[in-house]
Design an enzyme around this catalytic site. Sequence first.
Site, PDB file in Angstrom:
ATOM      1  N   ASP A 192       0.829  -1.199   0.000  1.00  0.00           N
ATOM      2  CA  ASP A 192       0.000   0.000   0.000  1.00  0.00           C
ATOM      3  C   ASP A 192       0.868   1.255   0.000  1.00  0.00           C
ATOM      4  O   ASP A 192       1.946   1.283   0.599  1.00  0.00           O
ATOM      5  CB  ASP A 192      -0.903  -0.029   1.242  1.00  0.00           C
ATOM      6  CG  ASP A 192      -1.918   1.084   1.245  1.00  0.00           C
ATOM      7  OD1 ASP A 192      -2.618   1.250   0.237  1.00  0.00           O
ATOM      8  OD2 ASP A 192      -2.024   1.782   2.273  1.00  0.00           O
ATOM      9  N   GLU A 235       0.915  -0.340  -5.005  1.00  0.00           N
ATOM     10  CA  GLU A 235      -0.221   0.586  -5.028  1.00  0.00           C
ATOM     11  C   GLU A 235       0.353   1.974  -5.280  1.00  0.00           C
ATOM     12  O   GLU A 235       0.865   2.620  -4.364  1.00  0.00           O
ATOM     13  CB  GLU A 235      -0.987   0.514  -3.704  1.00  0.00           C
ATOM     14  CG  GLU A 235      -2.283   1.316  -3.699  1.00  0.00           C
ATOM     15  CD  GLU A 235      -2.091   2.765  -3.296  1.00  0.00           C
ATOM     16  OE1 GLU A 235      -2.174   3.626  -4.208  1.00  0.00           O
ATOM     17  OE2 GLU A 235      -1.851   3.035  -2.119  1.00  0.00           O
ATOM     18  N   ASP A 237     -11.219   1.994  -1.307  1.00  0.00           N
ATOM     19  CA  ASP A 237     -11.308   3.415  -0.959  1.00  0.00           C
ATOM     20  C   ASP A 237     -12.245   4.193  -1.876  1.00  0.00           C
ATOM     21  O   ASP A 237     -12.477   5.380  -1.649  1.00  0.00           O
ATOM     22  CB  ASP A 237      -9.914   4.062  -1.024  1.00  0.00           C
ATOM     23  CG  ASP A 237      -9.076   3.783   0.206  1.00  0.00           C
ATOM     24  OD1 ASP A 237      -9.648   3.503   1.276  1.00  0.00           O
ATOM     25  OD2 ASP A 237      -7.836   3.832   0.097  1.00  0.00           O
TER      26      ASP A 237
END
Length: 491
Positions: free
Chosen positions: A290, A337, A390
């Site tokens: 991430d 990401e 998200d």
Amino acid sequence: MRQSGVLLHITSLSSPEGIGTLGREARQFVGFLRQAGMRIWQVLPISPTGYAESPYQCFSTYAGNPLLIDLRALRRRSILTTQEEPPPAPREDQVNFAALIPWKNRMLSLAFEQSYARLERKVNAFRRKNALWIEDFALFMALKQHFGGGSWQRWPDDEIRMRRAAALRHYWELLEKDIERQVFIQYLFFEQWYALKAYANKRGISIFGDMPIYVAEDSADAWANPAVFQLDRDRRPRGIAGVPPDYFSADGQRWGNPLYDWSYLKRTGYRWWLDRLDAMGRIFDITRVDHFIGFANYYAVPAKDSHARNGTWHPGPGKSLFDVVARELPQMRIVAEDLGAVSPQVRKLLDATGYPGMKVMTFAFSGDAFNEHLPKYHKENNVVYTGTHDNNTLLGWWARASHQEKHNTLLALGIRHDEEFTHAFLRGTLKSRAMIAIIPMQDILRLGESARMNLPGTVGGNWLWRMKPGAATDKLARWLRDLNEETGRLG
């Protein structure tokens, strides 16, 4: 080989326990994926959640979330002999964390009392195998309980907060049973996790997991490894992580995580990071790292600020870290990401590592001809999504999209007005040249904004959504299988 998969967190599975678990429904979902011709199951971080139940604010980067342990499996093995129904859930499609957590903790404590003596040898073997992290984590959690659940930064005994040797010895003796309970619960979690992973792998399904770049301030990681982070002499964060104002938030996002001391980490050969990545490589088949941009340059927010507007950018470790990762952990499958403020340094680092980056189809149709999320700019070495955890759901996004954005979408994907929108959009995503395509389960189920998993920059009301029982039907699987076959992704 072109592949597809589904993004569905474990907590979002249906289950009579009020939250998705590693039990029967997880195996049924593996069967659904196989029937649908999909070969990847993507989940969110599986560590024990802390603040606001966010899987990105966990008490440990290594430990498993006890809420995911399937109690029915424990009862079948007589590890838990107590029969007690979970608290009623006001909504079938949401997790009621406030009622569920104390009940689940009580059931796991009963399992410890009823079966620890019988399983002690196996638990001790697990303890030795995981000595790198389990001792600090178990003591940390026992101390949190002892001090009423508050952050370690506010523990009333400063000696143990600062990890003085005498205090460590004192609390090891005082909390011995509570420490053993924590180890026992982790043993139960990982026994179920690896059994599920083996079940999925045997059926051709890879588990695609998620590793947050940062750890939570209130975590065993930060408490036990202060040298790794930018803390002052009192072990308070000097600066904290976040992102500047963007599409999601005008004030930016003040995440609150402690920042890394990259100079210390480099001097120590990035050992802390290598250990962490090695653990993720064993837990998952593929690991999404991430906020990958933070390795090229990271955003530091003054710890005293209540927003993220005044942060500053600083250089991250860059290629030096990933050169070590490539040498020490060559078997790891990493996805970066790379969403957000993608600078030239980020692009250069991504090219140097060779890791796949991400493309999000609902970001693509703003009208910018050079928008990198447009299908014409996708590369084989990408992972494409309709949206992530998200983002709004596909139908939620469509309901809020501007007239121009809708026009651009219809035109770019060749969607006719009389065509079913979800089907056409998913087909357009699967047609991408990206080797991997991932679709959130909410989009497959054609759910609106109420099924959104997370709204960045907000606290409360997130991470709640659950799939209703029976939603993953054979008919739905056949529909997906046809789409996979049409787009060359049939696994």
